[in-house]
Design a protein around this motif. Sequence first.
Motif, PDB file in Angstrom:
ATOM      1  N   VAL A 111       0.843  -1.208   0.000  1.00 13.94           N
ATOM      2  CA  VAL A 111       0.000   0.000   0.000  1.00 13.94           C
ATOM      3  C   VAL A 111       0.875   1.253   0.000  1.00 13.94           C
ATOM      4  O   VAL A 111       0.577   2.238  -0.688  1.00 13.94           O
ATOM      5  CB  VAL A 111      -0.949  -0.021   1.219  1.00 13.94           C
ATOM      6  CG1 VAL A 111      -1.614   1.331   1.406  1.00 13.94           C
ATOM      7  CG2 VAL A 111      -2.011  -1.084   1.038  1.00 13.94           C
ATOM      8  N   LEU A 112       1.962   1.171   0.750  1.00 14.84           N
ATOM      9  CA  LEU A 112       2.880   2.318   0.785  1.00 14.84           C
ATOM     10  C   LEU A 112       3.485   2.570  -0.598  1.00 14.84           C
ATOM     11  O   LEU A 112       3.540   3.716  -1.081  1.00 14.84           O
ATOM     12  CB  LEU A 112       3.979   2.045   1.817  1.00 14.84           C
ATOM     13  CG  LEU A 112       4.912   3.198   2.147  1.00 14.84           C
ATOM     14  CD1 LEU A 112       4.142   4.328   2.798  1.00 14.84           C
ATOM     15  CD2 LEU A 112       6.028   2.731   3.071  1.00 14.84           C
ATOM     16  N   GLU A 165       1.261   6.674  -6.579  1.00 17.41           N
ATOM     17  CA  GLU A 165       0.051   7.410  -6.964  1.00 17.41           C
ATOM     18  C   GLU A 165       0.158   8.899  -6.637  1.00 17.41           C
ATOM     19  O   GLU A 165      -0.178   9.747  -7.469  1.00 17.41           O
ATOM     20  CB  GLU A 165      -1.151   6.814  -6.222  1.00 17.41           C
ATOM     21  CG  GLU A 165      -2.422   7.618  -6.345  1.00 17.41           C
ATOM     22  CD  GLU A 165      -3.358   7.038  -7.356  1.00 17.41           C
ATOM     23  OE1 GLU A 165      -3.343   5.810  -7.512  1.00 17.41           O
ATOM     24  OE2 GLU A 165      -4.096   7.801  -8.000  1.00 17.41           O
ATOM     25  N   LEU A 166       0.593   9.186  -5.450  1.00 22.34           N
ATOM     26  CA  LEU A 166       0.488  10.570  -4.971  1.00 22.34           C
ATOM     27  C   LEU A 166       1.682  11.440  -5.334  1.00 22.34           C
ATOM     28  O   LEU A 166       1.521  12.639  -5.562  1.00 22.34           O
ATOM     29  CB  LEU A 166       0.287  10.582  -3.451  1.00 22.34           C
ATOM     30  CG  LEU A 166      -1.011   9.944  -2.967  1.00 22.34           C
ATOM     31  CD1 LEU A 166      -1.085   9.968  -1.453  1.00 22.34           C
ATOM     32  CD2 LEU A 166      -2.211  10.666  -3.547  1.00 22.34           C
ATOM     33  N   GLU A 179       1.485  12.946  -8.771  1.00 25.95           N
ATOM     34  CA  GLU A 179       0.431  13.973  -8.758  1.00 25.95           C
ATOM     35  C   GLU A 179       0.932  15.273  -8.152  1.00 25.95           C
ATOM     36  O   GLU A 179       0.693  16.358  -8.694  1.00 25.95           O
ATOM     37  CB  GLU A 179      -0.758  13.475  -7.939  1.00 25.95           C
ATOM     38  CG  GLU A 179      -1.670  12.541  -8.684  1.00 25.95           C
ATOM     39  CD  GLU A 179      -2.832  12.136  -7.818  1.00 25.95           C
ATOM     40  OE1 GLU A 179      -3.344  11.046  -8.029  1.00 25.95           O
ATOM     41  OE2 GLU A 179      -3.221  12.922  -6.924  1.00 25.95           O
ATOM     42  N   PRO A 192     -10.757   9.364  -7.804  1.00 29.64           N
ATOM     43  CA  PRO A 192     -10.430   8.114  -7.123  1.00 29.64           C
ATOM     44  C   PRO A 192      -8.988   7.691  -7.383  1.00 29.64           C
ATOM     45  O   PRO A 192      -8.349   8.141  -8.330  1.00 29.64           O
ATOM     46  CB  PRO A 192     -11.408   7.125  -7.738  1.00 29.64           C
ATOM     47  CG  PRO A 192     -11.707   7.675  -9.065  1.00 29.64           C
ATOM     48  CD  PRO A 192     -11.659   9.154  -8.934  1.00 29.64           C
ATOM     49  N   PHE A 193      -8.544   6.802  -6.558  1.00 23.75           N
ATOM     50  CA  PHE A 193      -7.194   6.280  -6.735  1.00 23.75           C
ATOM     51  C   PHE A 193      -7.147   5.316  -7.911  1.00 23.75           C
ATOM     52  O   PHE A 193      -8.087   4.566  -8.156  1.00 23.75           O
ATOM     53  CB  PHE A 193      -6.754   5.550  -5.474  1.00 23.75           C
ATOM     54  CG  PHE A 193      -6.510   6.456  -4.313  1.00 23.75           C
ATOM     55  CD1 PHE A 193      -5.627   7.512  -4.420  1.00 23.75           C
ATOM     56  CD2 PHE A 193      -7.154   6.256  -3.118  1.00 23.75           C
ATOM     57  CE1 PHE A 193      -5.394   8.348  -3.348  1.00 23.75           C
ATOM     58  CE2 PHE A 193      -6.920   7.081  -2.044  1.00 23.75           C
ATOM     59  CZ  PHE A 193      -6.051   8.139  -2.160  1.00 23.75           C
ATOM     60  N   VAL A 194      -6.032   5.362  -8.590  1.00 22.51           N
ATOM     61  CA  VAL A 194      -5.843   4.423  -9.689  1.00 22.51           C
ATOM     62  C   VAL A 194      -5.091   3.186  -9.199  1.00 22.51           C
ATOM     63  O   VAL A 194      -5.392   2.063  -9.590  1.00 22.51           O
ATOM     64  CB  VAL A 194      -5.061   5.111 -10.832  1.00 22.51           C
ATOM     65  CG1 VAL A 194      -4.770   4.126 -11.944  1.00 22.51           C
ATOM     66  CG2 VAL A 194      -5.852   6.281 -11.366  1.00 22.51           C
ATOM     67  N   LEU A 227      -4.361   2.477  -5.794  1.00 24.42           N
ATOM     68  CA  LEU A 227      -4.743   1.959  -4.474  1.00 24.42           C
ATOM     69  C   LEU A 227      -6.129   1.331  -4.558  1.00 24.42           C
ATOM     70  O   LEU A 227      -7.097   1.857  -4.034  1.00 24.42           O
ATOM     71  CB  LEU A 227      -4.731   3.082  -3.444  1.00 24.42           C
ATOM     72  CG  LEU A 227      -3.353   3.540  -2.967  1.00 24.42           C
ATOM     73  CD1 LEU A 227      -3.476   4.800  -2.149  1.00 24.42           C
ATOM     74  CD2 LEU A 227      -2.690   2.455  -2.162  1.00 24.42           C
TER      75      LEU A 227
END
Lengths: 193, 587
Positions: free
Chosen positions: A79-80, A86-87, A90, A109-111, A113
């Motif tokens: 997840v990390l 992801e972030l 961005e 929404p997350f792509v 996660l």
Amino acid sequence: MSFLETFAISLGLILTENVVFSRAFGLRAMLTAESPRRTAWLTVRVSFGILLVSLFTWPVHVFLLSPFGLEAARAPVYVLIAGVLELVPEAVLKKTAPRLGARFSEDRPFVLLNVAVLGCAMTLPGLCPSFGSLLCGAVSAALGFALAAAILSSVLRRTRFSDPPTCFEGTPLALVSAALIALAFAGFSGLHF
Amino acid sequence: MAKKRRPNTRPENTPGPVSEDVSAASDGIDIPVPEDAAPRPSSRRGRARRTEDAAAHEADLLPETSAPAGTVYTLGSPNEFGEFEDVSFDGESAAPAAPADGPRPEAGAALDISDIPNAVPEARPDGAKPSSRKGRGKRRPARPAAGKAASDAVPDGGADPAEKAPSDGDARPNADAPPDPDASRGIAAGADISHAAPDGPDVPHGEPSDGSASGGAESAPEAPSPAPKKKANHRRKKSPSAPDASHDKAAVADIPRAAPDGPDAPHGEPSDGTASGGAESAPEAPSPAPEKKPNRRRKKPQAAPDASQDTAVGADIPHGASDDPDAPHGEPSDRSPDASPASAGGPKAKKAKKSGKPSGSGKPSKPEKDRASVPKLGEAAPGLILRGVLTENPLLVCAVGVFPAAAAASTGVSALAAGVCALAALLVTNLAASLIGGRLPRRLRAALLMLLAACVSAGEELALAALLPDVSASLDMFTPLIAVCGLTLSRERFAAENSPAAALVDAAACGAGFTAALTLFGVLRELAGSCTVFGMDISAGAVTPALIFSAPAGGLLLLGLLSGAAKYFLDKSKRRTSKRGGGEGGL
């Protein structure tokens, strides 16, 4: 990695062990996205996410978690990794190209996660011991997701023209449709190499 | 037959059947118009007005010649006999000439161009500029009318274009009526028609329907474009300002254009004459304003689908999308009526309470406004519990957590274990979300909550492996994924807006509802798939189990059936409640 092994992994992840119909990864998203355009965009994003996160998490699993017996910690680690992937782009994009970065709104929404991406990232290292086979497996899983999305969205669009009982409109009918498609995909389980 | 002659007021940029050079050369020159020729956009005035003028002048101005109908003359080029040369408008291109001795049609009847083939496409030049604020008589290049456009036009007009078409003939005479208040009825009818058949193929998107009762109806009734509807709606709002619009309110009611017709129409509103004779009118000074307005309006609805798209796509994603995708960020979900109770205790509210000032700069914010009517948590808790367990059950109603149900919950025990795992993760994340509140951007907060849920799931996996190894083996790798599935963060938005106590109550209710539904589902699946309940064989080998229910396909099928049953009973209870309350009842 032999050709037969590659072929077996590909066929297995596309048909017999399809991530959507045999593991129900990412099924909820497809039940809601009926528009072909949305489904196509969703498929592209999630498929790319499967490939990207699998490639990044495999070395961590092989060289960090598995040697030290930390498989139980794979979920937070994955997840990390997915969150960073992801972030961080961005945030960089918002700084460098605000116009383009403005598209990443708060409610987007997350792509990476999501269950489909993280599920594939957790499943693939067990199936694919080498990096080559993992690459093949990740591409196959993404293709399998795309195939499932195409079939399911087509069927769900067809169900719009049906006249089910009121209580079966919407999600129940979509779930039953997905079940019938999954039943059809279960027919491929007899394939062995 | 006596030819008509009328002052030509056709603007230069309004090509018609007459060739370009003629229309350019005939500026201000009388041109004989064949009696049965199609009316064309020629002036700003309405068709009825022009018809009257033509009828009044034709006897005086037109030379009595025996030239065939459709012959066009220009004063600038008389032939050697003193007559006007036939420049371009030959009789073949026009409608067949009426018999010389035949009864002369009246003004209104003469304008009926329905018998003239291709009259409208010729009268509606492609290069014509958009009409002015009076906005009729001009059309733009063809826009392909989609099937959806037709379907869009139907509900607004209240009738199918095909149904509207018969009223075309009725409307036309009215459209030719003089521009006095009496004409408003006819205009309304004409507008109705123009909506039912909005402008045909060459009406631009977003352009108002021409108001040409005859032209619009004849152009392409079966190919309406959706754009005039929007413009029409825009005009409907304005219509009450026009005194004549109220004259025939019943007729205008379902007319999106709702032309505020009549001579008293305010500036900027379509006048009567133009409405009735829109096909002929060609405003000389088109203003761009009517064009831009629809465009602006067109953009607005596009924003909503985008938002809904994102949330729909992200419904699977543990981003809290299942809460209420349409609710703006930072506002309680509309779907959660009980969101307000706890919002009074949120971090922002606390801060405002401490400072004794409203949190907003000038105006009190929405939560502050509602604070007076906010019930306490004790009063709201039953509602929260009822919602989480029954009315908005995550699994059966909201279809959140399909993955653990279909993939992991193949037996009652595993389903119960999966539900408990999800409940624990939900409690922790909701509490954390409430404590974090609005201190972090929502995306970052959601990512952190996912990380927290993953940590919780790792602990659960270890605990299950130590305490229930069989169950842990059956859940396999699904335990960490259960924690990060959509359910975990489905209440994140609510929790962030409310106090920790309310967030915990909500998480407990949702988690309990999910666990109960998942356990029921697992038990049924186990019963159907292996004829056992929690591992106990109850059939004693008398019934052959349906193995398909042990597979994900069977799980999805059973989940669909359960979801349908839940929906049925919820609808039934709603109906019963509405009947008791004296409401309308029914679905």
